[in-house]
Design a protein around this motif. Structure first.
Motif, PDB file in Angstrom:
ATOM      1  N   ASP A  15       0.908  -1.115  -0.031  1.00  0.00           N
ATOM      2  CA  ASP A  15      -0.039   0.014   0.092  1.00  0.00           C
ATOM      3  C   ASP A  15       0.980   1.470   0.157  1.00  0.00           C
ATOM      4  O   ASP A  15       0.572   2.304   0.314  1.00  0.00           O
ATOM      5  N   GLN A  40      -1.275   5.118   1.133  1.00  0.00           N
ATOM      6  CA  GLN A  40      -2.688   5.095   0.526  1.00  0.00           C
ATOM      7  C   GLN A  40      -3.385   4.763   2.027  1.00  0.00           C
ATOM      8  O   GLN A  40      -4.457   4.177   1.737  1.00  0.00           O
ATOM      9  N   LEU A  43      -7.216   5.707   1.781  1.00  0.00           N
ATOM     10  CA  LEU A  43      -7.854   4.937   0.915  1.00  0.00           C
ATOM     11  C   LEU A  43      -8.624   3.628   1.567  1.00  0.00           C
ATOM     12  O   LEU A  43      -9.581   3.148   1.037  1.00  0.00           O
ATOM     13  N   HIS A  44      -7.756   3.114   2.330  1.00  0.00           N
ATOM     14  CA  HIS A  44      -8.098   1.686   2.887  1.00  0.00           C
ATOM     15  C   HIS A  44      -8.604   1.776   4.185  1.00  0.00           C
ATOM     16  O   HIS A  44      -9.273   0.781   4.712  1.00  0.00           O
ATOM     17  N   GLU A  53      -7.713  -4.169  -4.925  1.00  0.00           N
ATOM     18  CA  GLU A  53      -7.976  -3.603  -5.935  1.00  0.00           C
ATOM     19  C   GLU A  53      -8.002  -2.121  -6.133  1.00  0.00           C
ATOM     20  O   GLU A  53      -7.304  -1.435  -6.948  1.00  0.00           O
ATOM     21  N   ILE A  54      -8.276  -1.785  -4.952  1.00  0.00           N
ATOM     22  CA  ILE A  54      -7.952  -0.171  -4.415  1.00  0.00           C
ATOM     23  C   ILE A  54      -6.561   0.119  -4.418  1.00  0.00           C
ATOM     24  O   ILE A  54      -5.926   1.189  -5.195  1.00  0.00           O
ATOM     25  N   ARG A  57      -5.364   0.105  -8.075  1.00  0.00           N
ATOM     26  CA  ARG A  57      -5.663   1.355  -9.031  1.00  0.00           C
ATOM     27  C   ARG A  57      -4.854   2.414  -8.423  1.00  0.00           C
ATOM     28  O   ARG A  57      -4.432   3.383  -9.184  1.00  0.00           O
ATOM     29  N   ALA A  58      -4.699   2.700  -7.233  1.00  0.00           N
ATOM     30  CA  ALA A  58      -3.842   3.779  -6.845  1.00  0.00           C
ATOM     31  C   ALA A  58      -2.441   3.798  -7.121  1.00  0.00           C
ATOM     32  O   ALA A  58      -1.977   5.016  -7.407  1.00  0.00           O
TER      33      ALA A  58
END
Ligand code: KG4
Ligand code: ZN
Length: 365
Positions: A15, A40, A43-44, A53-54, A57-58
């Motif tokens: 991440d 990230q 985002l999580h 998946e997130i 993409r990031a």
């Protein structure tokens, strides 16, 4: 005298999106010209863990920005780079693919050599980057997905002495934080809370200390913490702030005891094989924990070994370690091409049987 080598490194296996420029000079050690990390965590946050998946993409949207920032910060451009190193595994496959595709694009456009790096080798070679440690040395790699003792003999030569048979310590810290309502990543949150706690207020188990060798287990510890928490909730209807601090302190002290004793054994085993070079290095996210660093330093000095723990920012995921490891591989004659394939699993010691454990990054080694 080996010539200087300037390497651009990319990291995207979990991440953190990282890009860094590192200059290798001499036989060991290097200077970090830039080390950009875009985390990230935001985002999580709502999901209580990393959503692959997130994350992928990031990484895809941030990698080129990270590369540009790393080059600018280093005061150079692609023209000043000698090789491109990228984490090719192990890790969350979507993120690893994003990094490898980005590195391939850069290599194809510039004609620069491409080097796929094992993320674990990045952690394991960090003490060479930061402290110029010479081979061989005993490495304790402790992170969110990994926990193993390795004898490091070269950039692609590692022998595993033991490791976790289930959870990695970082994973256990993250789960402990989740159980106690603390934020992710759990390690720093548990360490902070533990500062106000009494480690003796709860007696949690020290798994596998009764068994010889240096394999470890951390999943029972997490279950014991869950039970202690549930008993408190049943008795008093909830958790007070002090309870959380005490549970964190007891948990951390158990991890410290296990790591200390198993490191003592691994170091003894290592010293039989390498009596003239007593050295212990620690790396990976969990090595950022001050209590853990302190006990390992004591174990090391008791054994008369040199102790090396990289600065905190270089213990957690970053691209400087990938650039450095890629540089060492390149110097040893290793080079990849456009067939470089992302690998979700990639043990450092390919001759030892696979470990049983599997964590947030899949089977460890
Ligand atoms: O090496 P890393 O950045 O990523 C992996 O390759 O796994 O390690 C991340 C892990 C997380 O589980 C995090 O909770 C843990 O390292 N960690 C810590 C601390 N800082 C990060 N664990 C204990 N104490 C800390 N201070
Ligand atoms: Zn890592």
């Amino acid at each position: 005298m080996t010539r200087d080598l300037t390497v651009l490194g990319l990291e995207s296996s979990c991440d953190d999106t990282g890009a860094a420029v590192v200059r290798l000079s001499g036989d060991t050690g290097g200077s970090i010209l830039s080390n950009v990390v875009y985390g990230q965590a935001e985002l999580h946050r709502d999901f209580g863990g990393v959503v692959p998946e997130i994350a992928a993409r990031a990484h895809t949207s941030k990698l080129d920005l990270a590369v540009r920032a790393a080059l600018t910060e280093a005061g150079t451009s692609l023209a000043g780079i000698d090789a491109i190193a990228v984490t090719a595994g192990p890790g969350l496959i979507g993120g690893v693919m994003a990094g490898v595709m980005c590195a391939k694009g850069l290599a194809a456009a510039t004609g620069l050599p491409l080097i796929g790096v094992n993320h674990l080798a990045g952690h394991a070679l960090t003490p060479r980057l930061t402290d110029g440690l010479t081979y061989p040395y005993l490495m304790l790699l402790v992170s969110g997905g990994h926990c193993q003792f390795l004898i490091a003999r070269g950039p692609d030569s590692f022998a595993r002495l033991g490791g976790t048979i289930d959870d990695a310590p970082g994973e256990a810290f993250d789960k402990a934080a989740r159980l106690l309502g603390l934020p992710q990543p759990g390690g720093p949150a548990v360490e902070r809370a533990a500062l106000d706690g009494d480690p003796k207020s709860f007696r949690l188990p020290r798994p596998l200390l009764d068994r010889s060798g240096c394999d470890m287990s951390f999943s029972g510890l997490k279950t014991a913490l869950l039970r202690a928490r549930n008993t408190l909730i049943a008795d008093q209807g909830g958790l007070f702030r002090q309870d959380v601090a005490d549970l964190c302190a007891a948990f951390q002290s158990s991890v410290c005891d296990v790591l200390a004793e198993k490191t003592r054994r691994a170091l003894a085993e290592y010293m039989v094989l390498n009596p003239t070079q007593p050295a212990l290095a620690v790396a990976g996210g969990v090595a950022a924990n001050n209590a853990i660093r302190a006990v390992l330093e004591t174990v090391s000095s008791d054994a008369g070994a040199q102790f090396c723990a990289p600065p905190l920012a270089l213990c957690t995921d970053n691209a400087a370690m990938i650039a450095y490891a890629g540089g060492e591989l390149f110097r040893s004659g290793h080079i990849d091409d456009m067939t470089l394939t992302p690998r979700p699993r990639w043990p450092l010691d390919r001759s030892s049987p696979a470990m049983l454990g599997s964590g947030k990054k899949g089977a460890k080694a």
